[in-house]
Design an enzyme around this catalytic site. Structure first.
Site, mmCIF file in Angstrom:
data_model
loop_
_atom_site.group_PDB
_atom_site.id
_atom_site.type_symbol
_atom_site.label_atom_id
_atom_site.label_comp_id
_atom_site.label_asym_id
_atom_site.label_seq_id
_atom_site.Cartn_x
_atom_site.Cartn_y
_atom_site.Cartn_z
ATOM 1 N N THR A 103 35.511 6.676 60.450
ATOM 2 C CA THR A 103 36.324 5.568 59.942
ATOM 3 C C THR A 103 37.704 6.041 59.501
ATOM 4 O O THR A 103 38.714 5.359 59.730
ATOM 5 C CB THR A 103 35.610 4.879 58.764
ATOM 6 N N SER A 142 35.761 -1.719 66.297
ATOM 7 C CA SER A 142 35.106 -1.103 65.145
ATOM 8 C C SER A 142 35.276 0.400 65.297
ATOM 9 O O SER A 142 35.445 0.898 66.417
ATOM 10 C CB SER A 142 33.611 -1.451 65.124
ATOM 11 N N THR A 143 35.243 1.113 64.197
ATOM 12 C CA THR A 143 35.220 2.574 64.305
ATOM 13 C C THR A 143 34.094 3.015 65.234
ATOM 14 O O THR A 143 34.218 3.989 65.977
ATOM 15 C CB THR A 143 35.015 3.210 62.919
ATOM 16 N N ASN A 144 33.000 2.250 65.221
ATOM 17 C CA ASN A 144 31.801 2.677 65.934
ATOM 18 C C ASN A 144 31.886 2.554 67.452
ATOM 19 O O ASN A 144 31.017 3.066 68.156
ATOM 20 C CB ASN A 144 30.589 1.898 65.421
ATOM 21 N N THR A 189 18.869 48.274 87.721
ATOM 22 C CA THR A 189 18.010 47.286 87.075
ATOM 23 C C THR A 189 17.501 47.903 85.793
ATOM 24 O O THR A 189 17.076 49.059 85.781
ATOM 25 C CB THR A 189 16.826 46.907 87.989
ATOM 26 N N SER A 320 42.719 52.140 69.469
ATOM 27 C CA SER A 320 42.336 52.749 68.199
ATOM 28 C C SER A 320 43.563 53.106 67.389
ATOM 29 O O SER A 320 44.610 53.453 67.935
ATOM 30 C CB SER A 320 41.506 54.012 68.457
ATOM 31 N N SER A 321 43.397 53.044 66.077
ATOM 32 C CA SER A 321 44.458 53.476 65.166
ATOM 33 C C SER A 321 44.326 54.952 64.828
ATOM 34 O O SER A 321 45.203 55.520 64.174
ATOM 35 C CB SER A 321 44.400 52.652 63.874
ATOM 36 N N LYS A 326 42.995 56.027 73.453
ATOM 37 C CA LYS A 326 41.813 55.193 73.673
ATOM 38 C C LYS A 326 42.251 53.774 74.049
ATOM 39 O O LYS A 326 43.123 53.185 73.409
ATOM 40 C CB LYS A 326 40.957 55.152 72.412
#
Length: 488
Positions: A103, A142-144, A189, A320-321, A326
């Site tokens: 609504t 209607s909202t509905n 697999t 990576s830091s 990497k």
């Protein structure tokens, strides 16, 4: 000094409330803003457009039925066109998650459109005697029926965008399937060596999965195309003029350009939300396929020295830091995360759809929030997967070949010639000693070198049939069959 905010007084069934004088929203929108500080996110932009398109189509239909004057209709239509073009979007202030079955969103649209229409007719915002949010903008609605229709329209639009990206992904995978068709690698697999496969075959398999997803996307759009507009509060159409009921969806199709249909049973379409569950399930299936593919890409590109190292993903950023050089598979990783989220959203949508009672489900706001998020983020994930990953993948051809040549799995191809038990014995010995399968077979006199070369041709192993059968003489094949029988 800061400018002093000026207010106008608006009234609703709860009472009076001050609304900023310059605001296009009204009292009901403001109450919703205060009541539902949930996500911090306002209405989805495509949803704003969808609900405004509904209001425009409704005004046109009501005018054609002689229920609203042309003067008021023209003002409403012009206000709607302005909003669709991008204006006044900041005036849609309610949260995406809200109580009241939508609504608040419906009234937010009604108030913004009404106040802009009032201005266009020379009045002041808040003077609802000129254009009324309920009696004019929301006439026959209607909202509905507005909110579900709006949600389906938005989902439909987002599905079209996702479909575009999936088609791009399908095409990119086909191109890679062709490019890698001659790259022989080891199939696996349960993460253990199996038998050879072409890298192109793996990518073609991915493309087939996406092709099925595209087929399902059409079914998802079909689920979203049937709307309950005209059903008003509970689907019975109370307060909707018969002419309005007959023509409003047709006008909405003209306004929106979407392939929409009025639901056959408006009561059913108002109270039952299984269509959203089905659509979410289709997104979930797509997410599963995307995530599995992302898993494979991460595995095949693992390394670069100590992993599979069969393919190279385009390097996109430092990984990576602390570890220099990497590079991580960030694009497949983000695809995985989007998939996890969509799969989780599916459960929320399922439970919200189940939780409705009798003639209405009050939980469509959370359904739309999660459904839109799933569709939209999946489209973005597929877009970056194509542009920043798939098109730039390269194959480590020689490394793939070396892994196959050194694998025990190729011994499967000699089973038809020496029997399963003898092949298993050779495989076990190869694993324990580190010797190659080819060398052990020759040493034990199971096959001569010329026959073995034909049988263990890795390319032929990636096609149906008994490897080497069409290239070995009948006399030699019969000899193998007799030896196999005696061994058994």
């Amino acid at each position: 000094m800061a400018d002093t905010i000026k207010y106008r007084i608006e009234r609703d069934s709860i009472g009076e409330k001050q609304v900023p004088e310059d605001a296009y929203y009204g009292v009901q929108s403001l109450r919703a803003l205060e009541n539902f500080p949930i996500t911090g996110l306002r209405m989805h932009q495509d949803m704003i457009v969808s609900i405004v398109e509904i209001k425009k189509a409704s005004a046109i239909t009501n005018c054609e039925a002689g229920l609203i004057s042309k003067k008021v209709t023209d003002a409403i239509v012009k206000a709607c066109d302005e909003i669709v073009s991008g204006k006044l979007r900041d005036q849609f202030i309610v949260d995406q998650i809200q109580g009241g079955a939508g609504t608040s969103i419906n009234m937010n649209a009604n108030e913004v459109i009404a106040n802009r229409a009032i201005e266009l007719l020379g009045g002041k915002k808040g003077d609802y005697s000129i254009v009324n949010p309920n009696d004019h903008v929301n006439y026959g609605q209607s909202t509905n029926d507005v909110f579900p229709t709006c949600g389906k329209m938005t989902a439909y639009k987002l599905l079209i965008k996702l479909e575009v990206q999936l088609k791009r992904l399908h095409g990119a995978l086909i191109e890679k399937a062709i490019e890698f068709d001659d790259v022989i690698k080891m199939g696996r697999t349960q993460l253990q060596d199996a038998v050879p496969i072409r890298l192109g075959q793996e990518f073609r398999a991915y493309s087939e999965a996406i092709k099925r997803d595209l087929t399902r996307m059409q079914r998802a759009k079909d689920e979203m195309k049937y709307v309950n507009l005209g059903g008003t509060a509970i689907g019975t159409g109370l307060n909707a003029d018969e002419q309005y009921l007959q023509f409003v969806v047709q006008n909405l199709v003209k306004v929106s350009g979407l392939d929409l249909m009025q639901a056959f049973d408006l009561v059913d379409a108002t109270q039952n939300l299984d269509g959203y569950v089905a659509t979410s399930g289709i997104i979930k299936s797509c997410s599963v396929n995307l995530s599995k593919m992302a898993n494979d890409l991460r595995l095949m590109s693992s390394g670069p020295r100590t992993g599979f190292g069969e393919i190279n993903l385009p390097p996109k950023q430092n990984g990576s830091s602390i570890m220099p050089g990497k590079v991580n598979p960030v694009i497949p990783e983000v695809v995985n995360q989007v998939a996890f989220n969509a799969i989780g959203n599916d459960m929320t949508i399922t439970m919200a759809a189940e939780a409705g009672q009798l003639e209405l489900n009050a939980f469509e706001p959370i359904i739309f929030y999660k459904l839109f998020e799933s569709i939209e983020t999946t489209a973005y994930a597929v877009e970056t997967l194509v542009d920043n990953c798939i098109v730039g993948i390269t194959a480590n051809r020689e490394h793939c070949k070396a892994l196959v040549d050194n694998s025990v799995g190729i011994i499967t191809a000699i089973c038809p010639y020496v029997g399963y038990a003898k092949a298993a014995e050779i495989a076990k010995k190869a694993i324990n000693t580190g010797e190659s399968v080819r060398k052990l077979i020759i040493e034990e006199g199971l096959l001569d070198e010329e026959s073995l070369k034909i049988i263990l041709d890795t390319m032929s192993m990636t096609e149906p049939g008994i490897s080497g059968k069409d290239k070995l003489s009948d006399e030699r094949m019969n000899g193998f069959a007799e030896d196999n029988t005696r061994t058994a």
